[in-house]
Design a protein around this motif. Structure first.
Motif, PDB file in Angstrom:
ATOM      1  N   MET A   1     -44.089 -53.254  15.119  1.00  0.00           N
ATOM      2  CA  MET A   1     -43.365 -53.917  16.576  1.00  0.00           C
ATOM      3  C   MET A   1     -42.105 -53.120  16.557  1.00  0.00           C
ATOM      4  SD  MET A   1     -44.615 -55.634  19.081  1.00  0.00           S
ATOM      5  CE  MET A   1     -46.388 -55.882  18.460  1.00  0.00           C
ATOM      6  N   GLU A   2     -41.741 -52.015  17.027  1.00  0.00           N
ATOM      7  CA  GLU A   2     -40.657 -51.153  17.155  1.00  0.00           C
ATOM      8  C   GLU A   2     -39.745 -51.779  18.293  1.00  0.00           C
ATOM      9  OE1 GLU A   2     -38.069 -50.109  16.334  1.00  0.00           O
ATOM     10  OE2 GLU A   2     -38.379 -48.096  15.609  1.00  0.00           O
ATOM     11  N   GLY A   3     -38.499 -51.945  18.165  1.00  0.00           N
ATOM     12  CA  GLY A   3     -37.619 -52.291  19.169  1.00  0.00           C
ATOM     13  C   GLY A   3     -37.259 -54.000  18.899  1.00  0.00           C
ATOM     14  N   HIS A   4     -37.949 -54.354  17.957  1.00  0.00           N
ATOM     15  CA  HIS A   4     -37.614 -55.885  17.537  1.00  0.00           C
ATOM     16  C   HIS A   4     -37.153 -56.040  16.341  1.00  0.00           C
ATOM     17  CE1 HIS A   4     -40.897 -55.902  20.486  1.00  0.00           C
ATOM     18  NE2 HIS A   4     -40.877 -57.108  20.698  1.00  0.00           N
ATOM     19  N   LEU A   5     -36.479 -57.354  16.079  1.00  0.00           N
ATOM     20  CA  LEU A   5     -35.933 -57.650  14.764  1.00  0.00           C
ATOM     21  C   LEU A   5     -36.500 -58.882  14.174  1.00  0.00           C
ATOM     22  CD1 LEU A   5     -32.311 -56.972  15.253  1.00  0.00           C
ATOM     23  CD2 LEU A   5     -33.807 -55.557  14.035  1.00  0.00           C
ATOM     24  N   ARG A   6     -36.988 -58.892  13.073  1.00  0.00           N
ATOM     25  CA  ARG A   6     -37.495 -60.310  12.437  1.00  0.00           C
ATOM     26  C   ARG A   6     -36.425 -61.047  11.980  1.00  0.00           C
ATOM     27  NH1 ARG A   6     -41.426 -61.619   7.584  1.00  0.00           N
ATOM     28  NH2 ARG A   6     -39.364 -61.581   6.539  1.00  0.00           N
ATOM     29  N   LEU A   7     -36.227 -62.268  12.666  1.00  0.00           N
ATOM     30  CA  LEU A   7     -35.089 -63.312  11.996  1.00  0.00           C
ATOM     31  C   LEU A   7     -35.925 -64.363  11.503  1.00  0.00           C
ATOM     32  CD1 LEU A   7     -32.745 -63.216  15.446  1.00  0.00           C
ATOM     33  CD2 LEU A   7     -32.739 -61.596  13.177  1.00  0.00           C
TER      34      LEU A   7
END
Ligand code: PMP
Length: 410
Positions: free
Chosen positions: A364-370
């Motif tokens: 899921m490019e463009g995202h960051l997992r927080l």
């Protein structure tokens, strides 16, 4: 040094690598906020401690049957009846050293070289690597942009004569999405009719929010446990915060369990008896432990959603479960800041000492997992720091404790 082609192709676990980076920075005295962690912060449930301590102090710490001790199986049978509405036999259960090993054993037992396994993006980082480790081919199905919910039509299009299994993880790591019952009913039906194994990774199944009810896949089939294509995976890591105890299990038809038993007998022999005793303690102990964790995560979810909604340009699908959010940071990529989520994550770590996991790792490019498994203070401060790094209107300098951070990259 000669390394096998297969081993060389396996990627490092990015989450373990990031945790290590965070640990080194913290050891150096840096004020790191770790938003990459995939584990609850609670102390081990007392019933698990007492049960494993009793085993340990008995001094009788030996091998167990490869598929696990009868008393833990008994607890899993009860758990399965209560949560899955299915009565299973001990022969349908195999206990392993973490749900991770359960998943690996399943794949090892059902995949021939070149067989395909459908994986739904965003996916847990280990699925594609595990499929490759058994010489299989991961086939990734991506949802429509802006959603984290797979579409049955896309899955059907990805299926070929080589498809052996589909892995479904709901509540989902990394998105926090919980797939709706219509989707689960459809995919169960599809897999049963096509004879494709449906591997349900239910490791977060009780960590759902807002009164949402998780439903087991078994609910949508009339077939009994010996004839269904459903394989269920669960464990104590996430629901009881017992990640370090490394106990998970799989529920499947007897034949498959027998094969997995042989695989495990020839690799790790069995999960440690001390840790199996701990899992038994957790399953037989006070279940308010799980509900307390769930309530804490729901509160943290509300905090992170509020923070991210106030973040200009960031898009978020509110997590319905787990302890992860997967906001879309494409407004900041590509730009003069970063060309992809890996660079963005690195920039945030380097400049503001907040550890995040790049969405690229989950397809899921463009995202960051927080992760919002940490404290409310860490969540709010973490997001504030990320905002400071990315927002061009931020002040040039901020203080974290007595450390001055300077914005020198725009
Ligand atoms: N499945 C998913 C989706 C997970 O997130 C994890 C842990 N990160 C696991 C399985 C593995 O769990 P365990 O610690 O029991 O091996």
């Amino acid at each position: 040094m000669s390394i096998s082609r297969l081993a060389r192709a396996i990627a490092e676990s990015p989450t373990f690598a990031l945790n290590e980076e965070a640990r080194i920075l913290r050891e150096r005295g840096e004020p790191v906020i770790n938003m990459s962690i995939g584990e609850p912060k609670n102390k081990t449930p007392i019933s698990a401690i007492l049960s494993s301590a009793a085993k340990l102090s008995s001094g009788d710490v030996k091998y167990t049957p490869p598929d696990g001790i009868p008393s833990l199986k008994k607890a899993i049978i009860r758990y399965t009846e209560e949560n899955y509405d299915r009565v299973v036999a001990p022969e349908n259960i195999i206990i392993s050293s973490g749900a991770k090993q359960s998943l690996f054993n399943i794949l090892y037992s059902i995949i021939n070289p070149q067989d395909e396994v459908i994986i739904l993006a965003p996916y847990w980082v280990s699925y594609p690597e595990m499929v490759k480790m058994v010489y299989g081919v991961p086939v990734i199905v991506t949802p429509e942009d802006g959603t984290f919910h797979p579409r049955m039509a896309d899955i059907e299009r990805a299926v070929s004569s080589y498809t052996r299994a589909i892995i479904v993880n709901s509540p989902n790591n990394p998105s926090g999405a919980v797939f709706n019952r219509d989707f689960i009913a459809e995919i169960v039906d599809f897999c049963e009719s096509k004879k494709i194994y449906l591997i349900m990774d239910d490791i977060y199944h009780k960590l759902v929010f807002d009164g949402y009810m998780w439903e087991p896949a078994y609910k949508f089939t009339n077939r009994d446990i010996e004839n269904t294509m459903i394989i269920s995976v669960n464990g104590v890591a996430k629901l009881y915060g017992m990640t370090g105890f490394r106990i998970g299990w799989a529920i499947a038809n007897r034949k498959l369990v027998e094969v997995m038993r042989n695989v495990q007998a020839q690799t790790t022999s069995c999960a440690s008896i001390v840790l199996q005793a701990a899992a038994e303690g957790a399953l037989n102990g006070l279940q308010s432990v799980v509900e307390n964790l769930r309530l804490g995560f729901q509160n943290n979810r509300n905090v992170i959603v509020q923070e991210l909604r106030a973040f200009n340009g960031v898009k978020l699908n509110s997590p319905q479960g787990t302890f992860y959010a997967l906001p879309d940071f494409r407004a900041y990529i590509p730009s003069n800041l970063a060309k992809d989520s890996v660079e963005l994550s690195r920039l945030i770590l380097k400049k503001a000492m907040v550890v995040t996991v790049p969405g690229k790792e989950f397809g899921m490019e463009g995202h960051l997992r927080l992760s919002f498994a940490g404290s409310v203070k860490d969540i709010t401060e973490g997001i504030e720091r990320i905002k400071w790094v990315l927002d061009p209107l931020s002040p040039n300098e901020i203080y974290i404790g007595d450390r001055k951070l300077i914005r020198d990259w725009l």
